[in-house]
Scaffold this motif. Sequence first.
Motif, PDB file in Angstrom:
ATOM      1  N   ASP A  62       7.054   4.666   7.551  1.00 47.41           N
ATOM      2  CA  ASP A  62       8.432   4.303   7.875  1.00 47.41           C
ATOM      3  C   ASP A  62       9.233   5.585   8.056  1.00 47.41           C
ATOM      4  N   ASN A  63       9.544   5.940   9.316  1.00 49.88           N
ATOM      5  CA  ASN A  63      10.310   7.158   9.605  1.00 49.88           C
ATOM      6  C   ASN A  63       9.689   8.396   8.961  1.00 49.88           C
ATOM      7  N   ASP A  64       8.410   8.638   9.204  1.00 50.82           N
ATOM      8  CA  ASP A  64       7.677   9.802   8.672  1.00 50.82           C
ATOM      9  C   ASP A  64       7.534   9.790   7.156  1.00 50.82           C
ATOM     10  N   GLN A  65       7.723   8.653   6.529  1.00 49.68           N
ATOM     11  CA  GLN A  65       7.566   8.534   5.074  1.00 49.68           C
ATOM     12  C   GLN A  65       6.610   7.381   4.789  1.00 49.68           C
ATOM     13  N   ASN A  66       5.498   7.665   4.093  1.00 46.13           N
ATOM     14  CA  ASN A  66       4.590   6.606   3.672  1.00 46.13           C
ATOM     15  C   ASN A  66       5.187   5.892   2.470  1.00 46.13           C
ATOM     16  N   LYS A  67       5.108   4.567   2.515  1.00 45.77           N
ATOM     17  CA  LYS A  67       5.652   3.741   1.436  1.00 45.77           C
ATOM     18  C   LYS A  67       4.625   2.697   1.042  1.00 45.77           C
ATOM     19  N   LEU A  68       4.577   2.407  -0.257  1.00 47.21           N
ATOM     20  CA  LEU A  68       3.627   1.442  -0.803  1.00 47.21           C
ATOM     21  C   LEU A  68       4.396   0.207  -1.262  1.00 47.21           C
ATOM     22  N   GLU A  69       3.879  -0.956  -0.865  1.00 51.01           N
ATOM     23  CA  GLU A  69       4.491  -2.225  -1.243  1.00 51.01           C
ATOM     24  C   GLU A  69       3.449  -3.121  -1.900  1.00 51.01           C
ATOM     25  N   LEU A  70       3.801  -3.728  -3.025  1.00 51.07           N
ATOM     26  CA  LEU A  70       2.973  -4.735  -3.666  1.00 51.07           C
ATOM     27  C   LEU A  70       3.375  -6.089  -3.091  1.00 51.07           C
ATOM     28  N   VAL A  71       2.384  -6.881  -2.655  1.00 50.95           N
ATOM     29  CA  VAL A  71       2.651  -8.136  -1.950  1.00 50.95           C
ATOM     30  C   VAL A  71       2.141  -9.309  -2.785  1.00 50.95           C
ATOM     31  N   ASP A  72       3.028 -10.287  -3.038  1.00 52.76           N
ATOM     32  CA  ASP A  72       2.678 -11.477  -3.827  1.00 52.76           C
ATOM     33  C   ASP A  72       1.942 -11.078  -5.101  1.00 52.76           C
ATOM     34  N   PHE A  73       2.490 -10.112  -5.801  1.00 46.89           N
ATOM     35  CA  PHE A  73       1.800  -9.465  -6.915  1.00 46.89           C
ATOM     36  C   PHE A  73       2.226 -10.040  -8.258  1.00 46.89           C
ATOM     37  N   SER A  74       1.223 -10.293  -9.111  1.00 46.98           N
ATOM     38  CA  SER A  74       1.465 -10.636 -10.513  1.00 46.98           C
ATOM     39  C   SER A  74       0.283 -10.114 -11.323  1.00 46.98           C
ATOM     40  N   ILE A  75       0.549  -9.791 -12.596  1.00 45.81           N
ATOM     41  CA  ILE A  75      -0.490  -9.221 -13.455  1.00 45.81           C
ATOM     42  C   ILE A  75      -0.201  -9.593 -14.900  1.00 45.81           C
ATOM     43  N   SER A  76      -1.239  -9.578 -15.722  1.00 44.91           N
ATOM     44  CA  SER A  76      -1.070  -9.794 -17.164  1.00 44.91           C
ATOM     45  C   SER A  76      -0.078  -8.779 -17.711  1.00 44.91           C
ATOM     46  N   ASN A  77       0.665  -9.189 -18.725  1.00 43.63           N
ATOM     47  CA  ASN A  77       1.618  -8.271 -19.343  1.00 43.63           C
ATOM     48  C   ASN A  77       0.898  -7.122 -20.018  1.00 43.63           C
ATOM     49  N   GLY A  78       1.534  -5.970 -19.985  1.00 40.36           N
ATOM     50  CA  GLY A  78       1.004  -4.799 -20.667  1.00 40.36           C
ATOM     51  C   GLY A  78       2.090  -3.755 -20.791  1.00 40.36           C
ATOM     52  N   PRO A  79       1.972  -2.875 -21.774  1.00 46.02           N
ATOM     53  CA  PRO A  79       2.979  -1.833 -21.944  1.00 46.02           C
ATOM     54  C   PRO A  79       2.737  -0.663 -21.004  1.00 46.02           C
ATOM     55  N   ASP A  80       3.785  -0.009 -20.598  1.00 40.94           N
ATOM     56  CA  ASP A  80       3.699   1.272 -19.894  1.00 40.94           C
ATOM     57  C   ASP A  80       2.799   1.224 -18.659  1.00 40.94           C
ATOM     58  N   LEU A  81       2.910   0.157 -17.861  1.00 39.23           N
ATOM     59  CA  LEU A  81       2.078   0.043 -16.666  1.00 39.23           C
ATOM     60  C   LEU A  81       2.640   0.917 -15.554  1.00 39.23           C
ATOM     61  N   LYS A  82       1.748   1.655 -14.895  1.00 36.02           N
ATOM     62  CA  LYS A  82       2.094   2.583 -13.815  1.00 36.02           C
ATOM     63  C   LYS A  82       1.314   2.219 -12.561  1.00 36.02           C
ATOM     64  N   VAL A  83       1.829   2.657 -11.423  1.00 37.04           N
ATOM     65  CA  VAL A  83       1.153   2.505 -10.144  1.00 37.04           C
ATOM     66  C   VAL A  83       0.638   3.883  -9.744  1.00 37.04           C
ATOM     67  N   TYR A  84      -0.672   3.984  -9.547  1.00 35.94           N
ATOM     68  CA  TYR A  84      -1.298   5.245  -9.176  1.00 35.94           C
ATOM     69  C   TYR A  84      -1.951   5.118  -7.810  1.00 35.94           C
ATOM     70  N   LEU A  85      -1.863   6.180  -7.008  1.00 38.16           N
ATOM     71  CA  LEU A  85      -2.759   6.389  -5.870  1.00 38.16           C
ATOM     72  C   LEU A  85      -3.877   7.247  -6.436  1.00 38.16           C
ATOM     73  N   SER A  86      -5.132   6.865  -6.212  1.00 37.39           N
ATOM     74  CA  SER A  86      -6.227   7.549  -6.877  1.00 37.39           C
ATOM     75  C   SER A  86      -7.349   7.918  -5.912  1.00 37.39           C
ATOM     76  N   LYS A  87      -8.052   9.006  -6.252  1.00 36.90           N
ATOM     77  CA  LYS A  87      -9.200   9.450  -5.460  1.00 36.90           C
ATOM     78  C   LYS A  87     -10.453   8.638  -5.783  1.00 36.90           C
ATOM     79  N   SER A  88     -10.435   7.909  -6.905  1.00 37.68           N
ATOM     80  CA  SER A  88     -11.565   7.058  -7.281  1.00 37.68           C
ATOM     81  C   SER A  88     -11.029   5.776  -7.906  1.00 37.68           C
ATOM     82  N   ASN A  89     -11.946   4.879  -8.240  1.00 40.70           N
ATOM     83  CA  ASN A  89     -11.504   3.612  -8.827  1.00 40.70           C
ATOM     84  C   ASN A  89     -11.260   3.723 -10.332  1.00 40.70           C
TER      85      ASN A  89
END
Length: 139
Positions: A62-89
């Motif tokens: 989007d205008n020379d900026q990569n953006k990440l969107e979560l779509v129809d997303f839900s997950i089990s509750n947990g503390p301190d959850l972060k979103v990472y881009l990773s080189k491995s799984n």
Amino acid sequence: MKTKFLLLALLGLLYSCAEEGSLTEDVSSEMIDEQTVTLQKQGVFTPTSGITVNGSVKIFLDNDQNKLELVDFSISNGPDLKVYLSKSNTPTEFVNLGNLNPATIYSIPKDVDLKQYPFVLIHCQQYNHLFAVAELIQK
């Protein structure tokens, strides 16, 4: 005397909380207009053992900026959850995009080469527990 000490300790505790850095603060929500952006990659989340997750992830240019969107997303509750881009799984070499908030559109730093980061992880940073993985597929 004990009351003053307890009050001082309590005040110190309240005012000692550090402000979150730019990578871990919640990013404001915005809308992605899929008519004006280019879909770069996408993937579907799979949970780790004992976790429930639904949804997918999309990365847009989007205008020379990569953006990440979560779509129809839900997950089990947990503390301190972060979103990472990773080189491995697994969370060994990653870029922390910030606190998990399904309504957030995450800006990916311009110096991140998406070819080097083919996974999106949802990770509990506090307890070092991986919740979900999405392998990104080029579109």
